[in-house]
Enzyme design. Structure first.
Site, PDB file in Angstrom:
ATOM      1  N   GLU A  39     -19.982   2.857  -7.055  1.00 42.09           N
ATOM      2  CA  GLU A  39     -18.772   2.051  -7.261  1.00 42.09           C
ATOM      3  C   GLU A  39     -18.755   1.605  -8.713  1.00 42.09           C
ATOM      4  OE1 GLU A  39     -15.925   0.924  -5.526  1.00 42.09           O
ATOM      5  OE2 GLU A  39     -15.552   0.034  -7.502  1.00 42.09           O
ATOM      6  N   LYS A  40     -17.644   1.816  -9.383  1.00 37.09           N
ATOM      7  CA  LYS A  40     -17.625   1.457 -10.808  1.00 37.09           C
ATOM      8  C   LYS A  40     -17.176   0.008 -11.032  1.00 37.09           C
ATOM      9  CE  LYS A  40     -13.119   3.418 -11.965  1.00 37.09           C
ATOM     10  NZ  LYS A  40     -12.359   4.205 -12.909  1.00 37.09           N
ATOM     11  N   GLY A  44     -16.144  -3.050  -1.958  1.00 33.08           N
ATOM     12  CA  GLY A  44     -15.016  -3.537  -1.164  1.00 33.08           C
ATOM     13  C   GLY A  44     -13.696  -2.973  -1.669  1.00 33.08           C
ATOM     14  N   GLY A  45     -13.708  -2.515  -2.915  1.00 35.85           N
ATOM     15  CA  GLY A  45     -12.537  -1.835  -3.467  1.00 35.85           C
ATOM     16  C   GLY A  45     -11.301  -2.706  -3.561  1.00 35.85           C
ATOM     17  N   VAL A  46     -10.165  -2.044  -3.668  1.00 38.64           N
ATOM     18  CA  VAL A  46      -8.885  -2.743  -3.799  1.00 38.64           C
ATOM     19  C   VAL A  46      -8.639  -3.613  -2.574  1.00 38.64           C
ATOM     20  CG1 VAL A  46      -6.383  -2.406  -3.811  1.00 38.64           C
ATOM     21  CG2 VAL A  46      -7.851  -1.018  -5.293  1.00 38.64           C
ATOM     22  N   CYS A  47      -8.928  -3.082  -1.399  1.00 35.28           N
ATOM     23  CA  CYS A  47      -8.632  -3.789  -0.156  1.00 35.28           C
ATOM     24  C   CYS A  47      -9.247  -5.178  -0.143  1.00 35.28           C
ATOM     25  CB  CYS A  47      -9.147  -2.974   1.027  1.00 35.28           C
ATOM     26  SG  CYS A  47      -9.077  -3.847   2.589  1.00 35.28           S
ATOM     27  N   ILE A 188       4.249  -5.053   1.629  1.00 32.46           N
ATOM     28  CA  ILE A 188       3.613  -5.954   0.654  1.00 32.46           C
ATOM     29  C   ILE A 188       4.672  -6.841  -0.010  1.00 32.46           C
ATOM     30  CG2 ILE A 188       2.151  -6.109  -1.410  1.00 32.46           C
ATOM     31  CD1 ILE A 188       1.008  -3.351  -0.692  1.00 32.46           C
ATOM     32  N   ASP A 311      -6.798   6.637   0.002  1.00 32.33           N
ATOM     33  CA  ASP A 311      -5.563   6.743  -0.780  1.00 32.33           C
ATOM     34  C   ASP A 311      -5.499   7.985  -1.661  1.00 32.33           C
ATOM     35  OD1 ASP A 311      -5.151   4.332   0.409  1.00 32.33           O
ATOM     36  OD2 ASP A 311      -4.911   3.179  -1.437  1.00 32.33           O
ATOM     37  N   HIS A 443      -0.214 -15.853  32.354  1.00 31.28           N
ATOM     38  CA  HIS A 443       0.948 -16.743  32.313  1.00 31.28           C
ATOM     39  C   HIS A 443       0.505 -18.149  31.960  1.00 31.28           C
ATOM     40  CE1 HIS A 443       4.852 -18.440  33.272  1.00 31.28           C
ATOM     41  NE2 HIS A 443       4.213 -19.422  33.847  1.00 31.28           N
TER      42      HIS A 443
END
Lengths: 475, 475
Positions: A39-40, A44-47, A188, A311, A443
């Site tokens: 991971e750069k 967790g990335g964008v999400c 979004i 993506d 109910h």
């Protein structure tokens, strides 16, 4: 790479630690693979860091804030209810950090090797990873590309992330916009419009000629609710340019003389897949016409040992898709037959009230040649919704008239997101109308709205007045 | 009845306008029957006027009140949050009245004749209805007995409905009890214990030797949460007597020397079916050994033209059961084959957090000879629960090890009530583990906890650390 340079050996290399990447890593490790996750930026990335999680922190606080203003009638009195966006940002960061630490701990527990750096394919089985001064080469048996996507502002708009915001920067605002312009008609755009409206911003949405992307009944109800919340909607136009001037953002619209002026502009647009600078062209991985990495149902690219998920592949840029593809790729690599099938993808929006949908919309069903029968039940006739004081919205079910199979379920209203899994599971199990009519529903509960929507098919919802056939067609 | 007295002719007479009765009435009317519904008190019965609806008004306001005290970290500041039970009572009455008017309007729209009065069977096809000075005799083709049940305080306790309360009077309190004693271990006892605890009462529960009625994992989590909320639980005893003395209620316990003292005592106990004074003995309708009206799966009594539904029949005294039986009886009377099957009855409790359950518990499955496999996922590992700040609870799924069929689903935590319909539908459609594993779950959502519970079956939940087989057995 210098010939003769030592390459580290790895089973599986995953590029990108977003939801797709880390789900793939952990599932592969569970299945006995030795996994390296690169991971750069942040795990967790964008999400986790800029997308789903931050936006839901905002929508949840907005929902809570609005609810708190209406509690006097249920006996709860409070002197003054104020919203402080800066405090929410601190909570957001704590929540993100805590979830990120959780992923790190899970990776450690599963013996997933985490590497920081930028990865670049050197050949079909070698990858270089650069991190500042450090440069390593790995030879892999399998690789998964999970590099995600980035926001892509339309021509004429350049986000400064201060007053002109994209889907990443909107969730990091520390000062409440006085006049927020929202450009877009996706979920979004809607989530942010409703959230900032709740906080007290004056919100105006600008939409192109397309309607919202939900079932037509939901789109209609949504417009009513937007209006009721005094969120203005300017339809059938595009923003041709936007620039800041002091504390203002000035926006020009196509075919409109007057400019729009706000204090902030949020641009929600279709993101671009991150396929550049990772060397996929170099090793000949095929792309689709629209620039996504081409994969089969096991998420395998044109190079059999290299997979792609999330993506960077075609389809809606949703974490739920990336997660499923991540597990599918990991299972396929471990030699287990697995398929990612997105026919019954739940689509949700944390609007007020929330929207959740699965299967075909009314229009899609008609377009695909189905003769349909439909049932719809308004939450205004649901007892539990009355108790909650959340009577807006409805549940709509669409069936194939011929074989009574469920084709689609569409909800707008309290509880919709939790309830949509009933729809997804029913669709997957090829439920017929009787499969929804026979079971028992607690109910009082919102769940009963689902039963009554199915009962409405035959004009037998208990809490709906009998309607004539002619009236029903208008529903 | 005087011989020669004029009897009015009716198709279908229903005695009792609770949820069972009015659902039966409307469904029968939808199917073309001419229906007369007789209610001696208020339309909506116990459920609407004294039971389900009032209690959920209380539990919802309690949940809201507690949530509002914890909003500062999500950026919502309010000066002082106070709870006013009297105001809530006004809201409760408005909600009940509005729902009752709704039922009246629906009866009118369906041309259901509403009669006020007490009904008494004169023969197998005649019934007398008394209302003050008015006395009418009706001849019917079919009748449905839906007279419900009444609270039944144990020996030694006589509710005064002021300080010693039953399940009807507890929801009408206008002054907050300082020290509330709760006698019982059913869902109503729990709902009221949690609600008044939220409002600020000091709550002590007194339970007999039986545990709570949920799956053992839920019972265990429930005890932890009760303790955390400082709700004291006195186990393995019974109240032998209770009396009031000024502002105190003094309670003696079996095998305990010290008395318990509270300001109020709430007694939740198994209700008694209302089968007296309606003439069923006179016309020879059979009863079960426990005193319920004996019915078959169509809700038909020993007299083929007379049906019985709801709390007067055996089974849990829940509205969901009465509603299903009401529709079943109405359909059977209209000549449509219909069955009421309560194998997958959802059991819910609006505790904090809520509980929802369907199918077999772990113990029940073992007792029935199944070899089981189980998966459990804690909401503390669910991302959406973290955002909501509602991380308590879990989702547990129980499968048949042999054929992988779902046997039971048990949830405690945010969203449980809406999510349980996924369990009920899956159970009805004989879902296997793969039917829960294959579908897509929105991200982030509590729904993902259901997926991960199913994944935990094979030790493949992404957000749970790998555990050894030995550790898993302790789950």
């Amino acid at each position: 790479m210098v010939v003769g340079e030592l390459a580290h050996e790895r089973d599986l290399i995953i590029i990108g630690g977003g939801p797709g990447g880390y789900h793939a890593a952990i599932r592969a490790a569970q299945l006995g693979q030795s996994v390296t996750l690169i991971e750069k930026e942040q795990l967790g990335g964008v999400c986790l860091n800029k997308g789903c999680i931050p936006s839901k922190v905002l929508t949840n606080s907005a929902e809570t804030f609005i609810s708190m203003k209406k509690t006097e009638e249920i006996g709860i009195e409070s002197d003054s209810v104020q919203f402080n966006l800066r405090k929410l940002q601190a909570y957001k960061m704590r929540t993100i950090n805590q979830l990120r630490e959780g992923i790190k701990a899970l990776c450690a527990a599963n013996k997933v090797e985490l590497l920081a750096g930028s990865a670049f394919f050197l050949s079909e089985d070698k990858i270089g990873v650069e991190n500042g001064e450090q440069y390593d080469v790995f030879r892999f048996k399998h690789a998964i590309i999970a590099t995600g996507s980035s926001p892509n502002a339309p021509a004429g708009i350049k986000p400064d992330h201060h007053r002109i915001l994209d889907s990443w920067s909107i969730t990091s605002l520390e000062i409440l916009p006085e006049k927020l312009l929202v450009y877009g008609n996706d979920y979004i755009a809607l989530e942010m419009a409703f959230a900032f409206n709740a906080y007290g911003s004056e919100v105006t949405m600008v939409m192109d000629q397309n309607d919202f992307s939900f079932d037509l009944s939901i789109n209609r109800e949504l417009k009513r609710i937007l209006k009721k919340n005094q969120i203005k909607v300017i339809k059938s136009t595009n923003i041709s340019s936007a620039y800041t001037d002091g504390e203002a953002v000035i926006v020009s619209l196509e075919n409109k003389e007057d400019s729009l002026i706000g204090t902030h502009l949020f641009v929600s647009s279709i993101p671009t897949p991150n396929t550049a600078n990772i060397g996929i062209e170099r090793i000949g991985i095929e792309k689709t016409e629209s620039g996504f990495i081409k994969v089969n149902e096991q998420c395998q690219t044109s190079k059999p040992n290299i997979f792609a998920i999330g993506d960077v592949t075609e389809g809606p840029p949703l974490a739920v898709k990336a997660i499923k593809q991540g597990k599918t790729a990991a299972e396929a690599i471990a030699g287990i037959f697995s398929e990612a099938d997105f026919r019954f993808l739940p689509i949700v929006a944390h609007t007020r009230p929330p929207i959740a949908s699965a299967g075909l919309s009314e229009q899609e069903a008609i377009d695909q040649g189905y003769e349909i029968s439909m049932g719809q039940f308004p939450l205004s006739s649901n007892g539990y919704a009355a108790i909650l004081g959340k009577k807006e919205g409805f549940i709509k079910v669409i069936f194939d008239k011929e074989n009574h199979a469920l084709l689609g379920m569409h909800m707008i209203g309290s509880g919709a997101i939790e309830l949509i899994s009933s729809g997804v599971l029913s669709l997957e199990m090829v439920a017929r109308d009787e499969d929804l009519l026979f079971p028992l529903y607690p109910h009082p509960s919102i769940n009963e709205g689902l039963l009554e929507a199915a009962e409405a098919l035959k004009n037998q919802a208990i809490h709906l007045p009998l309607v004539t056939k002619k009236e029903r067609l208008k529903v």
